[in-house]
Enzyme design. Structure first.
Site, PDB file in Angstrom:
ATOM      1  N   GLY A 143       0.868  -1.170   0.000  1.00 51.71           N
ATOM      2  CA  GLY A 143       0.000   0.000   0.000  1.00 51.71           C
ATOM      3  C   GLY A 143       0.900   1.213   0.000  1.00 51.71           C
ATOM      4  O   GLY A 143       1.796   1.315  -0.826  1.00 51.71           O
ATOM      5  N   GLU A 144       0.708   2.070   0.963  1.00 58.87           N
ATOM      6  CA  GLU A 144       1.559   3.255   1.067  1.00 58.87           C
ATOM      7  C   GLU A 144       2.143   3.262   2.473  1.00 58.87           C
ATOM      8  O   GLU A 144       1.409   3.388   3.453  1.00 58.87           O
ATOM      9  CB  GLU A 144       0.730   4.507   0.771  1.00 58.87           C
ATOM     10  N   SER A 145       3.457   3.111   2.564  1.00 54.38           N
ATOM     11  CA  SER A 145       4.059   2.837   3.866  1.00 54.38           C
ATOM     12  C   SER A 145       3.915   3.962   4.890  1.00 54.38           C
ATOM     13  O   SER A 145       3.752   3.692   6.083  1.00 54.38           O
ATOM     14  CB  SER A 145       5.525   2.455   3.697  1.00 54.38           C
ATOM     15  N   CYS A 183       6.019  -5.564   0.354  1.00 55.34           N
ATOM     16  CA  CYS A 183       6.141  -4.263  -0.292  1.00 55.34           C
ATOM     17  C   CYS A 183       6.102  -3.119   0.729  1.00 55.34           C
ATOM     18  O   CYS A 183       7.048  -2.968   1.487  1.00 55.34           O
ATOM     19  CB  CYS A 183       5.090  -4.141  -1.387  1.00 55.34           C
ATOM     20  N   ARG A 239      13.055   3.023  -1.191  1.00 53.41           N
ATOM     21  CA  ARG A 239      11.648   3.042  -1.629  1.00 53.41           C
ATOM     22  C   ARG A 239      11.543   3.257  -3.131  1.00 53.41           C
ATOM     23  O   ARG A 239      12.337   3.996  -3.708  1.00 53.41           O
ATOM     24  CB  ARG A 239      10.878   4.171  -0.921  1.00 53.41           C
ATOM     25  N   ILE A 249       5.561  -3.854  -7.813  1.00 53.11           N
ATOM     26  CA  ILE A 249       4.759  -2.643  -8.050  1.00 53.11           C
ATOM     27  C   ILE A 249       5.390  -1.500  -7.252  1.00 53.11           C
ATOM     28  O   ILE A 249       5.245  -1.444  -6.025  1.00 53.11           O
ATOM     29  CB  ILE A 249       3.285  -2.843  -7.620  1.00 53.11           C
ATOM     30  N   ARG A 250       6.108  -0.635  -7.941  1.00 57.89           N
ATOM     31  CA  ARG A 250       6.862   0.429  -7.251  1.00 57.89           C
ATOM     32  C   ARG A 250       7.467  -0.086  -5.944  1.00 57.89           C
ATOM     33  O   ARG A 250       7.250   0.469  -4.856  1.00 57.89           O
ATOM     34  CB  ARG A 250       5.967   1.636  -6.960  1.00 57.89           C
ATOM     35  N   HIS A 269       4.668  -8.836  -4.585  1.00 59.09           N
ATOM     36  CA  HIS A 269       3.287  -9.038  -4.106  1.00 59.09           C
ATOM     37  C   HIS A 269       2.813 -10.468  -4.318  1.00 59.09           C
ATOM     38  O   HIS A 269       2.106 -10.736  -5.293  1.00 59.09           O
ATOM     39  CB  HIS A 269       2.336  -8.093  -4.847  1.00 59.09           C
ATOM     40  N   GLU A 310       0.515 -12.032  -2.958  1.00 61.44           N
ATOM     41  CA  GLU A 310      -0.948 -12.169  -2.757  1.00 61.44           C
ATOM     42  C   GLU A 310      -1.755 -12.004  -4.044  1.00 61.44           C
ATOM     43  O   GLU A 310      -2.921 -12.377  -4.094  1.00 61.44           O
ATOM     44  CB  GLU A 310      -1.438 -11.168  -1.689  1.00 61.44           C
TER      45      GLU A 310
HETATM   46  N1  GLN Z   1       5.847   2.646  -2.973  1.00 56.73           N
HETATM   47  C1  GLN Z   1       5.105   2.212  -1.816  1.00 56.73           C
HETATM   48  C2  GLN Z   1       5.712   2.795  -0.540  1.00 56.73           C
HETATM   49  O1  GLN Z   1       6.826   3.225  -0.567  1.00 56.73           O
HETATM   50  C3  GLN Z   1       5.086   0.702  -1.729  1.00 56.73           C
HETATM   51  C4  GLN Z   1       4.454   0.136  -2.976  1.00 56.73           C
HETATM   52  C5  GLN Z   1       3.575  -1.046  -2.749  1.00 56.73           C
HETATM   53  O2  GLN Z   1       3.317  -1.468  -1.614  1.00 56.73           O
HETATM   54  N2  GLN Z   1       3.061  -1.573  -3.823  1.00 56.73           N
HETATM   55  O3  GLN Z   1       5.067   2.823   0.470  1.00 56.73           O
END
Ligand code: GLN
Length: 192
Positions: free
Chosen positions: A46-48, A78, A106, A132-133, A168, A170
């Site tokens: 998600g977004e850390s 992630c 990151r 994914i990023r 990921h 999942e």
């Molecule tokens: N770029 C996100 C972060 O730094 C992590 C990306 C993801 O969980 N798919 O939080």
């Protein structure tokens, strides 16, 4: 077994589906009470910074730190990997939990393209992994067990009761990585 999925932000449903698929009970964890009812916890992607902020607000940050020291099994994918790491190697800095001896950069994978797939070897078997990023492990201690490597860095690593993945698992059909976490880490911890 009851397996928790931290349910403050991120791809919670995909992890819950995977846990169910391999015959266990997913529990969405949003409070200390539910955390104390599960045998292990997955921190999703998600977004850390958002995940960390919400964990602090709910008290889960401190409680999970305490439980991790007692050997409670945690799997961070992630953004979840960033949250439990020792620190960020690039900027901006952000507070992390320091549960596993890795430093991450990151958004190191997939900066230009949003996501990409690779076939990598995990315990003698080929599995598909999607980035994914994703964060990259750029520094790690000698107690880190490297379970999957990709080019110049490990992408699935373990230190005792903590497992982290840059990718990921999942979102794939193959449950191998979740099975490893539940069977090799959560189930073994329960026997002790
Ligand atoms: N770029 C996100 C972060 O730094 C992590 C990306 C993801 O969980 N798919 O939080």
């Amino acid at each position: 077994m009851k397996i928790g999925v931290l349910a403050v932000q991120g791809d919670i449903r995909e992890h819950a589906n995977m846990i169910e698929k391999i015959g266990h009970t997913p529990v969405r964890v949003k409070s200390i009470e539910t955390l104390n009812d599960v045998a292990g916890l997955i921190i999703p992607g998600g977004e850390s910074t958002t995940i960390s902020k919400l964990m602090k607000k709910t008290g889960l940050w401190e409680e999970l730190k305490r439980k991790a020291q007692e050997g409670f099994p945690i799997f961070g994918t992630c953004a979840g990997m960033i949250v439990v790491s020792k620190g960020i190697a690039n900027y901006p800095q952000q507070e992390t939990m320091g549960l596993i001896d890795i430093y991450v950069e990151r958004n190191a994978y997939g900066r230009q393209v949003f996501s990409f797939e690779e076939i990598l070897s995990f315990q003698g078997k080929d599995i598909k992994v999607t980035f994914i990023r994703a964060p990259k492990i750029v520094k790690y201690g000698e107690n880190i067990e490297r379970l999957i490597e990709f080019k110049d860095a490990p992408v699935l690593v373990r230190q005792d009761n903590i497992l982290v993945a840059s990718f990921h698992p999942e979102i794939e059909d193959d449950p191998s990585v979740h099975q490893y976490f539940i069977e090799q880490m959560v189930a073994k911890k329960q026997v002790k």
